[in-house]
Design a protein around this motif. Structure first.
Motif, PDB file in Angstrom:
ATOM      1  N   LEU A 266       5.769  11.902   2.731  1.00 20.47           N
ATOM      2  CA  LEU A 266       5.767  12.397   4.116  1.00 20.47           C
ATOM      3  C   LEU A 266       4.569  11.906   4.933  1.00 20.47           C
ATOM      4  O   LEU A 266       4.700  11.646   6.128  1.00 20.47           O
ATOM      5  CB  LEU A 266       5.752  13.924   4.133  1.00 20.47           C
ATOM      6  N   THR A 267       3.412  11.807   4.307  1.00 17.23           N
ATOM      7  CA  THR A 267       2.193  11.544   5.076  1.00 17.23           C
ATOM      8  C   THR A 267       1.666  10.117   4.982  1.00 17.23           C
ATOM      9  O   THR A 267       0.785   9.743   5.761  1.00 17.23           O
ATOM     10  CB  THR A 267       1.068  12.507   4.643  1.00 17.23           C
ATOM     11  N   HIS A 268       2.185   9.321   4.032  1.00 20.10           N
ATOM     12  CA  HIS A 268       1.720   7.936   3.901  1.00 20.10           C
ATOM     13  C   HIS A 268       2.828   6.914   4.167  1.00 20.10           C
ATOM     14  O   HIS A 268       2.617   5.976   4.940  1.00 20.10           O
ATOM     15  CB  HIS A 268       1.112   7.693   2.515  1.00 20.10           C
ATOM     16  N   GLN A 269       3.976   7.093   3.518  1.00 18.66           N
ATOM     17  CA  GLN A 269       5.043   6.109   3.682  1.00 18.66           C
ATOM     18  C   GLN A 269       5.796   6.298   5.003  1.00 18.66           C
ATOM     19  O   GLN A 269       5.985   5.349   5.753  1.00 18.66           O
ATOM     20  CB  GLN A 269       6.019   6.153   2.495  1.00 18.66           C
TER      21      GLN A 269
ATOM     22  N   VAL B  16       4.112   5.082   8.432  1.00 15.56           N
ATOM     23  CA  VAL B  16       4.130   3.622   8.602  1.00 15.56           C
ATOM     24  C   VAL B  16       5.553   3.163   8.911  1.00 15.56           C
ATOM     25  O   VAL B  16       5.772   2.293   9.755  1.00 15.56           O
ATOM     26  CB  VAL B  16       3.585   2.915   7.343  1.00 15.56           C
ATOM     27  N   ASP B  17       6.521   3.798   8.240  1.00 13.99           N
ATOM     28  CA  ASP B  17       7.917   3.427   8.439  1.00 13.99           C
ATOM     29  C   ASP B  17       8.473   3.963   9.758  1.00 13.99           C
ATOM     30  O   ASP B  17       9.619   3.717  10.099  1.00 13.99           O
ATOM     31  CB  ASP B  17       8.772   3.896   7.262  1.00 13.99           C
ATOM     32  N   MET B  18       7.685   4.685  10.514  1.00 15.27           N
ATOM     33  CA  MET B  18       8.089   5.080  11.864  1.00 15.27           C
ATOM     34  C   MET B  18       7.628   4.026  12.885  1.00 15.27           C
ATOM     35  O   MET B  18       8.121   3.986  14.002  1.00 15.27           O
ATOM     36  CB  MET B  18       7.525   6.455  12.234  1.00 15.27           C
ATOM     37  N   VAL B  19       6.715   3.164  12.504  1.00 17.65           N
ATOM     38  CA  VAL B  19       6.266   2.064  13.356  1.00 17.65           C
ATOM     39  C   VAL B  19       7.133   0.824  13.098  1.00 17.65           C
ATOM     40  O   VAL B  19       7.539   0.126  14.024  1.00 17.65           O
ATOM     41  CB  VAL B  19       4.770   1.734  13.081  1.00 17.65           C
TER      42      VAL B  19
ATOM     43  N   VAL C 162       0.810  -1.217   0.000  1.00 20.72           N
ATOM     44  CA  VAL C 162       0.000   0.000   0.000  1.00 20.72           C
ATOM     45  C   VAL C 162       0.846   1.271   0.000  1.00 20.72           C
ATOM     46  O   VAL C 162       0.827   2.039  -0.969  1.00 20.72           O
ATOM     47  CB  VAL C 162      -0.985   0.017   1.203  1.00 20.72           C
ATOM     48  N   SER C 163       1.565   1.528   1.080  1.00 14.24           N
ATOM     49  CA  SER C 163       2.204   2.850   1.222  1.00 14.24           C
ATOM     50  C   SER C 163       3.355   3.086   0.244  1.00 14.24           C
ATOM     51  O   SER C 163       3.486   4.185  -0.299  1.00 14.24           O
ATOM     52  CB  SER C 163       2.650   3.091   2.670  1.00 14.24           C
ATOM     53  N   ILE C 164       4.180   2.069   0.000  1.00 12.93           N
ATOM     54  CA  ILE C 164       5.274   2.249  -0.963  1.00 12.93           C
ATOM     55  C   ILE C 164       4.734   2.403  -2.382  1.00 12.93           C
ATOM     56  O   ILE C 164       5.109   3.352  -3.074  1.00 12.93           O
ATOM     57  CB  ILE C 164       6.318   1.118  -0.848  1.00 12.93           C
ATOM     58  N   PRO C 165       3.840   1.502  -2.855  1.00 16.53           N
ATOM     59  CA  PRO C 165       3.299   1.700  -4.208  1.00 16.53           C
ATOM     60  C   PRO C 165       2.563   3.029  -4.386  1.00 16.53           C
ATOM     61  O   PRO C 165       2.665   3.657  -5.440  1.00 16.53           O
ATOM     62  CB  PRO C 165       2.345   0.513  -4.394  1.00 16.53           C
ATOM     63  N   ARG C 166       1.835   3.453  -3.334  1.00 22.03           N
ATOM     64  CA  ARG C 166       1.115   4.725  -3.419  1.00 22.03           C
ATOM     65  C   ARG C 166       2.096   5.869  -3.663  1.00 22.03           C
ATOM     66  O   ARG C 166       1.855   6.752  -4.471  1.00 22.03           O
ATOM     67  CB  ARG C 166       0.333   4.972  -2.131  1.00 22.03           C
TER      68      ARG C 166
ATOM     69  N   GLY D 255       7.220  15.273  -7.522  1.00 25.84           N
ATOM     70  CA  GLY D 255       6.380  16.461  -7.528  1.00 25.84           C
ATOM     71  C   GLY D 255       5.877  16.765  -6.125  1.00 25.84           C
ATOM     72  O   GLY D 255       6.110  16.003  -5.182  1.00 25.84           O
ATOM     73  N   ALA D 256       5.161  17.849  -6.001  1.00 27.88           N
ATOM     74  CA  ALA D 256       4.677  18.281  -4.687  1.00 27.88           C
ATOM     75  C   ALA D 256       3.754  17.242  -4.055  1.00 27.88           C
ATOM     76  O   ALA D 256       3.871  16.926  -2.868  1.00 27.88           O
ATOM     77  CB  ALA D 256       3.962  19.623  -4.812  1.00 27.88           C
ATOM     78  N   GLU D 257       2.857  16.679  -4.851  1.00 30.12           N
ATOM     79  CA  GLU D 257       1.909  15.702  -4.317  1.00 30.12           C
ATOM     80  C   GLU D 257       2.625  14.417  -3.903  1.00 30.12           C
ATOM     81  O   GLU D 257       2.329  13.831  -2.857  1.00 30.12           O
ATOM     82  CB  GLU D 257       0.819  15.397  -5.342  1.00 30.12           C
ATOM     83  N   GLY D 258       3.587  13.979  -4.680  1.00 26.02           N
ATOM     84  CA  GLY D 258       4.341  12.772  -4.354  1.00 26.02           C
ATOM     85  C   GLY D 258       5.202  12.948  -3.114  1.00 26.02           C
ATOM     86  O   GLY D 258       5.292  12.044  -2.269  1.00 26.02           O
ATOM     87  N   ARG D 259       5.831  14.101  -2.990  1.00 27.45           N
ATOM     88  CA  ARG D 259       6.636  14.371  -1.793  1.00 27.45           C
ATOM     89  C   ARG D 259       5.741  14.402  -0.556  1.00 27.45           C
ATOM     90  O   ARG D 259       6.101  13.897   0.501  1.00 27.45           O
ATOM     91  CB  ARG D 259       7.417  15.684  -1.947  1.00 27.45           C
ATOM     92  N   GLN D 260       4.563  14.983  -0.695  1.00 27.61           N
ATOM     93  CA  GLN D 260       3.611  15.025   0.423  1.00 27.61           C
ATOM     94  C   GLN D 260       3.127  13.615   0.762  1.00 27.61           C
ATOM     95  O   GLN D 260       2.970  13.270   1.939  1.00 27.61           O
ATOM     96  CB  GLN D 260       2.429  15.945   0.075  1.00 27.61           C
TER      97      GLN D 260
END
Length: 187
Positions: A77-80, A83-86, A34-38, A69-74
């Motif tokens: 920061l907000t999806h990948q 999760v990678d902090m857990v 999920v988070s990496i592919p997104r 791009g801006a959306e991908g960087r966001q």
């Protein structure tokens, strides 16, 4: 090290080790599915920094962040990253306990073998340092610093080396445990 071993031994029930192992891998599968592919949907086929075990340089980071791009960087920061902090905590804990569990089965949960249980802990700490570096780079873009990139890349390298070393050790321990089990059945 004796205190470390005592703490580990308190948590070596098969159920606890299995529960942490399953939880860790559920989070890992979520990241992979999920988070990496997104996040990678924005990367034009480039790998995310988390997925580059040999590190990266300023040019790669700049190209990746531009491609995202801006959306991908966001999204990074907000999806990948959340999760990678857990995951590093779960990885460090579950794989430390898993290796200790198998070492105990071999009657080798003693120094110097107990030090091997620190490999996933080192990997987890390096993963956190990598994550904080990536957050810093994402927030700094487009003003990326060579020093920040090299530091974050170094943590990525430490993470991959310690993770690889851990899995080699785990495989060796499992092979030894297999031989012990076979020999016990023969007698």
């Amino acid at each position: 090290m004796k205190q470390f071993t005592q703490v580990i031994e308190k948590h070596l029930s098969g159920k606890k080790v299995l529960t942490f192992f399953i939880l860790t891998n559920v989070v890992y599968v979520f990241m992979l599915a999920v988070s990496i592919p997104r996040t990678m949907n924005f990367a034009n086929g480039m790998d995310l920094l988390d997925m580059l075990p040999m590190g990266y340089d300023l040019n790669y980071v700049s190209e990746l962040f531009t491609a995202l791009g801006a959306e991908g960087r966001q999204t990074y920061l907000t999806h990948q990253i959340p999760v990678d902090m857990v995951y590093p905590f779960l990885f460090a804990l579950s794989y430390c306990l898993l290796l200790a569990y198998f070492l105990k089965k071999l009657n080798k949960l003693i120094a110097p073998y107990t030090y091997l249980c620190l490999l996933p802990v080192v990997a987890g700490i390096a993963d956190y340092a990598e994550n904080f570096g990536i957050i810093n780079l994402l927030n700094s873009y487009p003003n990326l610093s060579e020093t920040a990139v090299k530091t974050t890349s170094a943590f990525s390298l430490v993470k991959s080396i310690s993770t690889s070393a851990f899995f080699v050790v785990l495989i060796v321990v499992l092979i030894l445990l297999g031989f012990k089990t076979i020999n016990r059945k023969k007698t």
